[in-house]
Design an enzyme around this catalytic site. Sequence first.
Site, mmCIF file in Angstrom:
data_model
loop_
_atom_site.group_PDB
_atom_site.id
_atom_site.type_symbol
_atom_site.label_atom_id
_atom_site.label_comp_id
_atom_site.label_asym_id
_atom_site.label_seq_id
_atom_site.Cartn_x
_atom_site.Cartn_y
_atom_site.Cartn_z
ATOM 1 N N ASP A 1 -88.792 88.113 -105.350
ATOM 2 C CA ASP A 1 -89.429 88.255 -103.923
ATOM 3 C C ASP A 1 -90.889 88.867 -103.859
ATOM 4 O OD1 ASP A 1 -90.013 87.892 -101.203
ATOM 5 O OD2 ASP A 1 -88.638 89.557 -100.512
ATOM 6 N N ILE B 1 -91.074 82.515 -112.886
ATOM 7 C CA ILE B 1 -91.345 81.385 -111.830
ATOM 8 C C ILE B 1 -92.622 81.273 -111.176
ATOM 9 C CG2 ILE B 1 -90.380 82.631 -109.803
ATOM 10 C CD1 ILE B 1 -88.868 80.027 -109.164
ATOM 11 N N ASN C 1 -85.954 88.145 -98.594
ATOM 12 C CA ASN C 1 -85.073 88.975 -97.726
ATOM 13 C C ASN C 1 -85.215 88.452 -96.345
ATOM 14 O OD1 ASN C 1 -87.290 90.577 -96.720
ATOM 15 N ND2 ASN C 1 -87.169 91.637 -98.514
#
Length: 180
Positions: free
Chosen positions: A36, A13, A26
């Site tokens: 993340d 991504i 998170n």
Amino acid sequence: MQTTIVKVLQGDITKIAADVIVNAANTSLLGGGGVDGAIHRAGGKQILEECRKIRAQQGGCQVGEAVVTTAGNLPASFVIHTVGPVWNGGKSDEERKLTNCYVNTLNLACKNHARSIAFPNISTGIYRFPKGLAAKIALEVVSDFIRGRHESNLEQILFVCFDEENYRIYRERLREGFVI
């Protein structure tokens, strides 16, 4: 009425050119593992700096909520960080919380006049949300959004699957005509 194209891709991504890249964050917003960590590493320190400002203002991001930052070095205009639920056997309202991730992210993308958005498979990694159920929720929310949001600028919604299993699940659901 504008047409919104929904596509599924397999890949990284952080390499996708879109107005919005969605981060499966998170609650601390300070980076972590999986997508993340990859987004924070590829995007650079600007993302972390803006996340720290958000933390100072509101104390992080709650499960199901979404916040926006710069995209830093990513090929996007900005990143929307959303916190997916940790799977607890379906006993902690996880389906509603994951639905909220997608709804709040899409609404924030529209508020920021995005024309394209790239989603990861939220909560299906270390948070252990069942992949098939997560795909069903994501595609239902997007389908409802497309049918109900005529003022949206979104022309393209991408689901970027890092692993083969998620890619196969999304491809099968799209072939079944799941999303209009």
